[in-house]
Scaffold this active site. Structure first.
Site, mmCIF file in Angstrom:
data_model
loop_
_atom_site.group_PDB
_atom_site.id
_atom_site.type_symbol
_atom_site.label_atom_id
_atom_site.label_comp_id
_atom_site.label_asym_id
_atom_site.label_seq_id
_atom_site.Cartn_x
_atom_site.Cartn_y
_atom_site.Cartn_z
ATOM 1 N N CYS A 158 -60.691 29.839 -17.310
ATOM 2 C CA CYS A 158 -59.478 29.754 -16.486
ATOM 3 C C CYS A 158 -59.695 30.344 -15.094
ATOM 4 C CB CYS A 158 -58.328 30.490 -17.174
ATOM 5 S SG CYS A 158 -57.964 29.878 -18.820
ATOM 6 N N ALA A 183 -51.546 28.230 -26.163
ATOM 7 C CA ALA A 183 -51.241 29.663 -26.159
ATOM 8 C C ALA A 183 -50.495 30.093 -24.903
ATOM 9 C CB ALA A 183 -52.519 30.477 -26.311
ATOM 10 N N THR A 184 -50.765 29.463 -23.771
ATOM 11 C CA THR A 184 -50.063 29.849 -22.546
ATOM 12 C C THR A 184 -48.558 29.656 -22.701
ATOM 13 O OG1 THR A 184 -51.946 29.414 -21.087
ATOM 14 C CG2 THR A 184 -49.766 29.321 -20.098
ATOM 15 N N GLN A 230 -58.562 34.241 -29.811
ATOM 16 C CA GLN A 230 -59.981 34.362 -30.159
ATOM 17 C C GLN A 230 -60.200 34.940 -31.556
ATOM 18 O OE1 GLN A 230 -62.367 33.150 -28.244
ATOM 19 N NE2 GLN A 230 -61.140 32.729 -26.429
ATOM 20 N N ASN A 246 -61.158 37.560 -24.790
ATOM 21 C CA ASN A 246 -61.846 36.300 -24.561
ATOM 22 C C ASN A 246 -63.105 36.432 -23.713
ATOM 23 O OD1 ASN A 246 -59.664 36.872 -22.581
ATOM 24 N ND2 ASN A 246 -60.498 35.102 -21.510
ATOM 25 N N SER A 253 -54.151 29.031 -30.089
ATOM 26 C CA SER A 253 -54.403 27.726 -29.478
ATOM 27 C C SER A 253 -55.405 26.970 -30.339
ATOM 28 C CB SER A 253 -54.945 27.902 -28.059
ATOM 29 O OG SER A 253 -54.928 26.683 -27.355
ATOM 30 N N THR A 307 -40.676 16.293 -27.687
ATOM 31 C CA THR A 307 -41.153 15.566 -28.857
ATOM 32 C C THR A 307 -42.506 16.119 -29.295
ATOM 33 O OG1 THR A 307 -40.029 13.563 -28.125
ATOM 34 C CG2 THR A 307 -41.785 13.295 -29.744
#
Length: 358
Positions: free
Chosen positions: A304, A72-73, A168, A140, A184, A222
């Protein structure tokens, strides 16, 4: 050990692990091909990615495309930087740092306020030159569910784009409409290291890193068939189990609220994903509590930021003092949590917290 940190990450679903194994085969197998190669092994790997893309897309609104990312970042960075231009990025005060820090680094930014429950209401002022609104669907840290549909209507009227961090929400509740949506895989029982940005048809997005342009010319590098196949399997399972998972979470929530009834709830009771219980006790030393409850996996905030030592910016945005923020814990539970986990954890945590009162 008892795991109650579902907002940080979720256990890998057995079905997702099984889907990944073929694409991890070594020289003796046929699953290690580069999905961008034209030969048969490459085409097989590419086909697995497209199957997963369809499975992931099934939980998004119609009329958009799925761009696979590392998480997600990266998806949020692509959304904010890939739509860069004249104007301000306005974001809620309780956004993940992947939104807030990126918005500040990308140019002009503005913080939208939230109320004491953690709700960000559209009827507030923001810069007239706002080009992008960023309001997450489910927070979150406190689980508050935002009125995303109202924000979508306001964004349309103001001729700006809406970015939703649905990390979330995806796989747990219906994903609300927006112009761009980030997710994510490891938050819905998929593997770590893979996520996606859903982009509404008609949104003009530009690449932010140069290279081979493997993903629709927007994301170079890739792709990993194994990670993406696992994500696709997790998405399909989440779609099939969404109602049952939600009912299970409601039972766990009801019991947890009983067992922690003398703690104060942070955030909304009702406009909330009930797999998130963020609570506080006056004067609690959370670092000591976590040390005394080392077999219970829970959090003092987002994973985080947990090592920063700073009070949670989310709890401070609700109007809580630094002391209140530092005396708060977050318990997260879901599909693979059993009632005994909640009851045993409550007994240990409550006993340790009571010991601090003496």
């Amino acid at each position: 050990m008892i795991y109650l940190d579902y907002q940080a990450t979720t256990p890998l679903a057995p079905e997702a692990r099984e889907a990944m194994l073929r694409w991890l085969d070594g020289p003796g197998g046929a699953g290690f091909g580069n999905p961008h190669s034209p030969h048969r092994m490459g085409r097989q790997a590419a086909a697995a990615i497209e199957l997963a893309r369809d499975r992931v897309a099934a939980l998004f609104p119609a009329g958009g495309r799925v761009i696979f990312t590392s998480g997600a970042t990266e998806a949020l960075n692509l959304a904010i930087r890939g739509t860069a231009g004249e104007g301000t990025v306005s974001y809620s005060a309780i956004e993940h740092s992947a939104v807030g820090d990126t918005a500040q680094a990308a140019g002009s930014s503005h913080v939208l306020s939230v109320d004491a429950d953690g709700t960000c209401h559209p009827d507030q002022e923001w810069p007239a030159d706002t080009r992008l609104l960023a309001v997450m669907q489910v927070n979150n840290e406190i689980g508050t569910v935002q009125p995303t549909d109202k924000w979508q209507a306001f964004a349309s009227m103001q001729n700006c784009l809406l970015l939703s961090d649905a990390v979330q929400a995806y796989g747990k509740i219906e994903v609300a409409g927006a112009d761009m949506i980030a997710i994510s895989a490891h938050k819905f029982h998929g593997p770590k290291g893979v996520g996606a940005l859903w982009v509404r048809d008609g949104v003009d997005l530009k690449e932010v890193q140069t290279g081979g342009g493997q993903e629709h010319g927007l994301r170079s590098g890739t792709l990993s068939p194994a990670l993406i196949a696992g994500m696709g399997a997790a998405a399909q399972l989440a779609q099939e189990r969404m109602a049952d998972d939600a009912e299970h979470v409601e039972r766990l929530w009801a019991r947890a609220r009983e067992l922690f009834s003398d703690w104060t709830l942070n955030g909304s009771e009702d406009a909330r994903w009930h797999g998130n219980l963020n609570i506080r006790k006056d004067g609690l030393d959370v670092a000591r509590l976590m040390s005394e409850c080392r077999d219970i996996m829970f959090s003092a905030g987002s994973a985080c930021a947990s090592g920063s030592g700073r009070p949670s910016h989310v709890l401070r945005a609700l109007g809580l003092s630094d002391a209140d923020a530092k005396s708060s814990i977050r318990l997260g539970f879901g599909r693979y949590t059993v009632m005994d986990d909640i009851e045993q954890a409550a007994a240990v945590i409550n006993a340790a917290a009571k010991g601090q009162e003496i």
